[in-house]
Design a protein around this motif. Structure first.
Motif, short mmCIF file in Angstrom:
data_model
loop_
_atom_site.label_atom_id
_atom_site.label_comp_id
_atom_site.label_asym_id
_atom_site.label_seq_id
_atom_site.Cartn_x
_atom_site.Cartn_y
_atom_site.Cartn_z
N GLY A 85 41.21 62.05 43.03
CA GLY A 85 40.09 61.28 43.10
C GLY A 85 38.78 61.90 42.33
N TRP A 143 46.47 58.66 35.69
CA TRP A 143 45.28 57.63 35.35
C TRP A 143 45.29 57.16 34.14
CZ3 TRP A 143 42.49 54.34 37.12
CH2 TRP A 143 41.15 54.06 36.54
N THR A 200 39.85 56.04 45.63
CA THR A 200 41.11 56.11 45.26
C THR A 200 42.17 56.30 46.54
OG1 THR A 200 41.37 58.57 45.12
CG2 THR A 200 40.81 57.26 43.03
N LYS A 244 46.34 55.16 43.67
CA LYS A 244 47.28 56.39 43.15
C LYS A 244 48.68 55.86 43.04
CE LYS A 244 48.04 61.16 43.12
NZ LYS A 244 47.92 62.58 44.12
#
Length: 353
Positions: A85, A143, A200, A244
């Motif tokens: 996060g 990511w 997240t 995620k």
């Protein structure tokens, strides 16, 4: 993170005594530092330093946890759940700032993440141990696989003029209390100001989330503070949820192959599975009730810091969606695996990487 004989003896004794005194002084200095870290023990917290929503939520959840934090204790290493996060927040902050400064566009955002931001994040984490560094690399991979889809899902985010403010700090006085924090962003929708709040999550329960957001403490705390800071009305909160990836790295799977699998999973499940935004509007009754309850919570926190309220454990808050990091401390009564290096409002002090 060394009469002639008598004189010689006396001089030697003096030198030894001086050495002993020096050793005592050195040990005094070392006592303010924690072994293995080399960091100076943080200064005691004062109410004048300000109160953030995370501090207040920690206090309301468990007073013992709050006391550990006020005393500067923190577990050694970064929690996996927090690390991803933090990385996503940091990249979005710098990406949106680069958009506002006309440094990047929607077409160049992905390359900017890969060539400019990811190397900086690795450098920031260079002191991490091998196991934690593996986690950092996995965060970057996950990511980086998601981000091209995020850009395609929200192309308006990467147009100049979209952002009024990105990751700005607020620091306001309210009813005798100093409220501090950092907003993710302020944007305009139909000429009205909206506050961006990015989260997240590993799973998204839309029904429960929507109900909880109607009285979400962080949203309302930030909304109140930002209206005071900016001196302008804010229409509501744009709640930006990023899932995620839950896919695990296969035993014989390479990192590029894993990134490809995440990309395919997003393609198969659709953007709506990974990215969701909710427009939350709070009416005046919501804001008034929050303000009435906030002052009571702040007064309790003040009394606790001043030693006027007792400290005790809330055993019901130890294990849950996220386990409390201080469970080993409470269990053993000893700070094994902890260092006294926690600094209040570190996220505000160490904003620039």
């Amino acid at each position: 993170m060394s009469k002639k004989k008598k004189t010689a003896k006396k001089k030697t004794t003096k030198k030894k005594a001086t050495k002993k005194k020096a050793t005592k002084k050195t040990s005094k200095k070392k006592s303010t530092r924690k072994k293995g870290k080399g960091h100076t023990k943080p200064q005691p917290y004062k109410l004048e330093d300000g109160i953030s929503q995370s501090m207040l939520m920690s206090f309301l959840g468990c007073r013992q946890r709050m006391q550990y934090q006020l005393d500067g204790w923190e577990s050694v290493g970064t929690k996996d759940s927090l690390r991803f996060g933090s990385y996503v927040h940091w990249t979005l902050e710098h990406l949106y700032k680069a958009v506002s400064a006309n440094v990047i566009t929607r077409r160049t955002a992905v390359a900017y993440l890969e060539t400019h931001l990811n190397p900086r994040w690795r450098k920031h984490n260079k002191s991490a141990g091998p196991k934690e560094m593996q986690g950092v690399e996995m965060d970057i991979l996950q990511w980086s696989a998601c981000f091209p889809h995020y850009v395609a899902c929200y192309p308006e985010d990467f147009k100049k003029g979209k952002w009024v403010d990105v990751e700005g700090q607020f620091d306001v006085e309210w009813k005798g209390f100093r409220l501090r924090g950092m907003r993710d962003g302020i944007t305009r929708i139909n000429r009205k100001l909206w506050m961006l709040e990015t989260k997240t999550k590993s799973r998204i329960d839309e029904g429960t989330l929507m109900e909880a957001l109607t009285f979400d403490f962080q949203n309302l705390f930030y909304l109140l503070a930002n209206v005071l800071e900016l001196g302008k009305p804010i229409r509501g909160v744009l709640y930006n949820v990023i899932r995620k990836p839950n896919l695990k790295l296969g035993q014989k799977e390479s990192m590029p192959a894993h990134a490809q699998r995440i990309d395919e999973h997003i393609e198969d499940n659709g953007w709506d599975h990974y990215f969701k935004r909710f427009e939350i509007i709070y009416d005046q009754a919501d804001l008034d009730r929050f303000a009435d309850e906030l002052i009571l919570k702040l007064q309790d926190f003040k009394a606790f810091v001043e030693g006027k309220l007792p400290c005790y454990r809330n055993e019901g808050d130890c294990v849950g969606r996220w386990n409390c990091e201080y469970i080993p401390f409470c269990s053993s009564g000893k700070p094994v695996g902890f260092s006294q290096t926690r600094v209040p409002h570190r996220e505000l002090i160490e904003q620039n990487i």
